[in-house]
Scaffold this motif. Structure first.
Motif, PDB file in Angstrom:
ATOM      1  N   GLU A 170       0.842  -1.217   0.000  1.00 35.11           N
ATOM      2  CA  GLU A 170       0.000   0.000   0.000  1.00 35.11           C
ATOM      3  C   GLU A 170       0.864   1.248   0.000  1.00 35.11           C
ATOM      4  N   GLU A 171       1.797   1.310   0.974  1.00 33.63           N
ATOM      5  CA  GLU A 171       2.614   2.521   1.152  1.00 33.63           C
ATOM      6  C   GLU A 171       3.394   2.861  -0.116  1.00 33.63           C
ATOM      7  N   GLU A 172       3.897   1.841  -0.788  1.00 34.77           N
ATOM      8  CA  GLU A 172       4.750   2.097  -1.957  1.00 34.77           C
ATOM      9  C   GLU A 172       4.003   1.956  -3.279  1.00 34.77           C
ATOM     10  N   ASP A 173       2.704   1.831  -3.197  1.00 33.51           N
ATOM     11  CA  ASP A 173       1.857   1.724  -4.390  1.00 33.51           C
ATOM     12  C   ASP A 173       2.450   0.713  -5.389  1.00 33.51           C
ATOM     13  N   LEU A 174       2.653  -0.509  -4.888  1.00 34.69           N
ATOM     14  CA  LEU A 174       3.381  -1.482  -5.705  1.00 34.69           C
ATOM     15  C   LEU A 174       2.543  -2.088  -6.831  1.00 34.69           C
TER      16      LEU A 174
END
Ligand SMILES: Cc1ncc(COP(=O)(O)O)c(C=O)c1O
Length: 446
Positions: A325-329
């Motif tokens: 989520e945090e790194e929009d992978l």
């Protein structure tokens, strides 16, 4: 470094104590970091397949390792009958990413037992007993999942050992494969016969009702085959009209592999059951089934495992999803996937041995042929590329085995979903040199 040994049980005295059902290659990996690993002699390798499409954040992601370690400092095991906070947190996180019709998660340990869990849920919900799967499908190696897999009859060719004693009767139907259409039709003028045929298979069960249709959303072991547009919508419609569960096997396609946590979201489909495995545990044993409303009832101990969803494993998986989520992978998977596909298509212009390049996000296959018109599979040269990449270029790629699909001529690239563009280029440079070596081998032969 010794040759790859196809015989399942190796003759090496140092490892003869282990039965190796998946073959053996004598490489002793001792350490990993990101998209790289090292052998016991300190040689560095680049990994273009996330282990076995398992470590989707690369090896030893610090947040995953930290979450596992700190949970182990609290408690390592909670009986499945008690509340397990890490398990609940993980189920909620999974559901927040699943298609909106999904309601609950059933946990298990490996892809195959999750498939069996989905079979139970589908049978309870529909009252059916039969399942339909696709040509070239692979769903596991327990008895019932082997029965659903295309590999099984091939493994037993000519065998009189009675290993089918515990196999269930299943129906296999032609798969989607526009490069090698099982009906010999052309995309655009085929009227999606592969999808429509599913309805024929469901309706022509002589003495039993079909409970579910099980489909990989990108056929993986069978040769890295993407679905044509409109296929899954047509199958969804057929399942709904016939009261049959649509079971999406996302053991390989989930966890940002295809451009979103679930490939179902990329394809815009709402299955009734989604199977998770491989990358779900971020390298630890974890699998599960996400179930829609109406597909959640089981009887006590019908499909459960003592060691399913232990707290540290769930904590690691939850940390993995947070990083995604945090790194929009999902976006990274789409962008790096598009970059890799672009470079592979350029390679296709340079090397005639590349017959087809196909992918969805970072789920990518390259099919090698001896001749583009006849599409004769270049099985031997595919093995050569795999070996050359590993032994000369120190690059780990994947290769389809004929036991799963029809041929063994497809190379696989499934790097970590946080692979950077520079890392992808390094992988592609090494890959291209391996393809060039195979191309010149082909040309010197002719
Ligand atoms: C699509 C698919 N389903 C199920 C399985 C079975 O998973 P496991 O080996 O964890 O039992 C696999 C394994 O390769 C797979 O690729």
């Amino acid at each position: 470094m010794s040759d790859a040994i196809d015989n399942p049980i190796t003759k090496s005295p140092t490892i003869s104590s282990v039965i190796k059902p998946m073959g053996h290659y004598d490489l002793r990996i001792v350490r990993g970091e990101g998209v790289r690993f090292w052998d016991e002699e300190g040689t560095e390798y680049l990994d273009a397949v996330s282990g076995e499409w398992v470590v989707n954040l690369g090896y030893r992601h610090p947040k995953v390792i930290e979450a596992i370690k700190s949970q182990l400092d609290q408690i390592e095991y909670v009986t499945p009958v008690f509340e397990n906070e890490q398990r609940t947190k993980l189920a909620e996180k999974v559901l927040s990413h699943a298609p909106k019709n999904m309601r609950s998660v059933l946990f298990a340990l490996s892809g195959a037992d999750a498939v069996e869990g989905a079979m139970h849920l589908a049978m309870r919900a529909t009252g059916g007993t039969e399942f339909v799967s696709l040509y070239s499908a692979f769903h596991g190696t327990t008895f019932s999942t082997l029965a659903l897999s295309y590999s099984y009859p091939k493994m037993l060719e000519g065998s009189k050992e009675g290993l089918d004693r515990y196999l269930t009767r299943q129906t296999r139907v032609p798969n989607y494969n526009c490069y090698r259409c099982p009906f010999d039709l052309k995309p655009g003028s085929c009227d999606m016969l592969c999808a429509r045929f599913m309805e024929t298979a469901i309706k022509h069960q002589p003495d039993a009702k079909v409970a579910g249709v099980i489909i990989e959303l990108f056929q993986s072991n069978g040769g890295m085959i993407p679905m044509p547009d409109g296929y899954i919508e047509a199958v969804r419609d057929i399942c709904t009209r016939n009261g049959v569960a649509l079971i999406a096997d996302e053991v390989q396609t989930a966890f940002c592999r295809c451009g979103d946590v679930f490939a179902s979201n990329v394809l815009g489909v709402e299955p009734d059951l989604i199977i998770m495995g491989k990358a779900f545990g971020a390298g630890m044993p974890l699998s599960g089934v996400v179930a829609a409303e109406g597909f959640t009832s089981l009887r006590g101990w019908e499909a459960g495992f003592t060691l399913m969803a232990t707290p540290a494993v769930c904590a690691g998986s939850h940390a993995m999803l947070e990083v995604m989520e945090e790194e929009d992978l999902g976006r990274n998977s789409r962008e790096i996937g598009a970059h890799i596909m672009g470079r592979l298509n350029e390679m296709k212009d340079r090397y005639s041995i590349i017959g087809d390049v196909r992918g969805l996000g970072l789920m990518i296959g390259v099919e090698l042929v001896l001749d583009r018109d006849s599409k004769e599979p270049a099985d031997e040269l595919t093995g050569f590329v795999w070996k050359h990449a590993l032994e000369v270029e120190r690059l780990l790629i994947g290769k389809s085995g004929p036991v799963f699909g029809d041929f063994g001529n497809v190379l696989k690239l499934k790097p970590a979903v946080n692979t950077t563009r520079a890392e992808a280029d390094e992988m592609l440079d090494r890959f291209e040199r391996s393809i060039a070596a195979a191309q010149s081998r082909l040309e010197t032969k002719h």
